[in-house]
Design an enzyme around this catalytic site. Structure first.
Site, PDB file in Angstrom:
ATOM      1  N   CYS A  91       0.830  -1.210   0.000  1.00 40.08           N
ATOM      2  CA  CYS A  91       0.000   0.000   0.000  1.00 40.08           C
ATOM      3  C   CYS A  91       0.864   1.260   0.000  1.00 40.08           C
ATOM      4  CB  CYS A  91      -0.925  -0.010   1.223  1.00 40.08           C
ATOM      5  SG  CYS A  91      -1.928   1.463   1.368  1.00 40.08           S
ATOM      6  N   CYS A 144      -0.590   4.136   2.139  1.00 41.70           N
ATOM      7  CA  CYS A 144      -0.370   3.998   3.583  1.00 41.70           C
ATOM      8  C   CYS A 144       1.098   4.242   3.940  1.00 41.70           C
ATOM      9  CB  CYS A 144      -0.722   2.600   4.073  1.00 41.70           C
ATOM     10  SG  CYS A 144      -2.140   1.850   3.308  1.00 41.70           S
ATOM     11  N   ASP A 145       2.016   3.670   3.161  1.00 40.15           N
ATOM     12  CA  ASP A 145       3.414   3.624   3.589  1.00 40.15           C
ATOM     13  C   ASP A 145       4.362   4.554   2.834  1.00 40.15           C
ATOM     14  OD1 ASP A 145       2.630   1.687   5.387  1.00 40.15           O
ATOM     15  OD2 ASP A 145       2.988   0.050   3.975  1.00 40.15           O
TER      16      ASP A 145
END
Ligand code: NAP
Length: 291
Positions: free
Chosen positions: A118, A121-122
């Site tokens: 992701c 997200c990261d």
């Protein structure tokens, strides 16, 4: 969400069961540009939040709980939860799909320690670092473009010499200075003690092995369907996706499927929405046929 919206609006007694947050894979998409009605694009989170609000406005009940087991037959449809068992006359399976893993050395050990599925997200964790993105489809290319906001350099590693992604995304990736395409190459192993330090890769045409020092490896090589609950009950295709007819009917009367869990060619938000609507109509007709 669409099936829930339609069935709630049709005044059926309907419950949407979701183990985490409604929205699935779309929640991890930074920007959705090809869903009609949003000329400037919309974040995946906002789109899902809007769908949820709309469905709840018509009375859709959403319960955040994991389904442990399903008992599916023409006569009985039971849903087993930690909090008890529910019975339903009809069921729509919209469990989606999960990111596929590479299955190479270092992947499990360094999962969440530099290996990610992701970028939204990261991505911010890799500011000014070098990373590798594995895959050549829409997801890999879209996420690589997104990562250019944070990272210094991206190696986009693809096993062939032609990307699978749509032309517009290909053009964007090619024009990004931070993206370097590594053609005909597969990752062999991911190295690092407590976090990712490098990825070792092999050119499938020349056999040459090279190592790139990267802090992150983002894996986007497709998905596998979330069908654990229905293995052995509804018919699946050779890749494990649920087989349906064009009314979204599975091999068990009264059990329907919609979205990425289905065996089909196109996996888009718009196609999932269409299938959700079709499945809800079919469920309604099925209920009428029982009287
Ligand atoms: P995908 O289309 O299945 O592409 C997977 C990519 O990973 C392919 O390029 C494939 O290579 C490569 N790959 C597969 N297994 C591999 C392995 N073991 N090692 C190395 N590479 C491997 O998956 P996706 O990109 O996640 O897309 C899934 C679906 O969602 C598609 O239908 C896509 O169109 C859709 N989607 C749409 C959008 C959008 O419209 N904006 C965004 C994201 C996803 P090959 O090309 O050689 O097979």
């Amino acid at each position: 969400m669409t099936a829930g919206l339609y069935n709630a609006r049709a005044r059926l007694s309907v419950l949407l069961l979701e183990r985490l947050a409604p929205g699935g894979q779309v929640l991890t998409t930074d920007r959705v540009e090809n869903y009609p009605g949003f000329p400037d694009g919309v974040s995946g989170f906002e789109l899902m939040d809007r769908m949820k609000t709309q469905a709840e406005r018509f009375g859709l009940k959403i319960q955040n709980e994991e389904v442990i087991r399903l008992e599916l037959s023409e006569k009985r449809k039971a849903v087993f939860l930690n909090s008890g068992t529910l019975e339903s006359k009809t069921i729509i399976l919209a469990c989606g799909a999960t990111w596929k893993k590479l299955g190479i050395e270092g992947e499990d050990r360094l999962m969440g320690r530099g290996i990610s599925f992701c970028a939204t997200c990261d991505g911010p964790f890799y500011r000014d670092e070098e990373v590798a993105v594995i895959g050549g489809g829409d997801t890999a290319v879209e996420e690589a473009i997104f990562l250019t906001r944070f990272v210094k350099k991206i190696y986009l590693v693809h096993r062939r010499d032609k990307l699978r992604a749509t032309k517009l995304l290909q053009e964007r990736a090619m024009s990004e200075e931070k993206i370097t395409l590594v053609w005909d190459t597969i990752p062999l192993r991911i190295l690092g003690q407590n976090s990712v330090e490098a990825v070792e890769m092999r050119n499938v045409k020349t056999g040459d092995v090279q190592r790139k020092e990267v802090k992150g490896v983002f894996v986007f090589i497709g998905t596998i369907p979330n069908t654990d609950l229905v293995k052995g009950s509804v018919n699946l295709d050779e890749n494990g996706f649920v087989l349906t007819d064009d009314k979204m009917q599975t091999s068990i009367p009264g059990v329907f499927a919609a979205g990425d869990i289905r065996s089909k060619l196109f996996r888009q938000i718009s196609t999932a929405v269409g299938e959700g609507a079709a499945a809800s109509y079919s469920a309604e007709r099925y209920l009428e046929s029982l009287h």
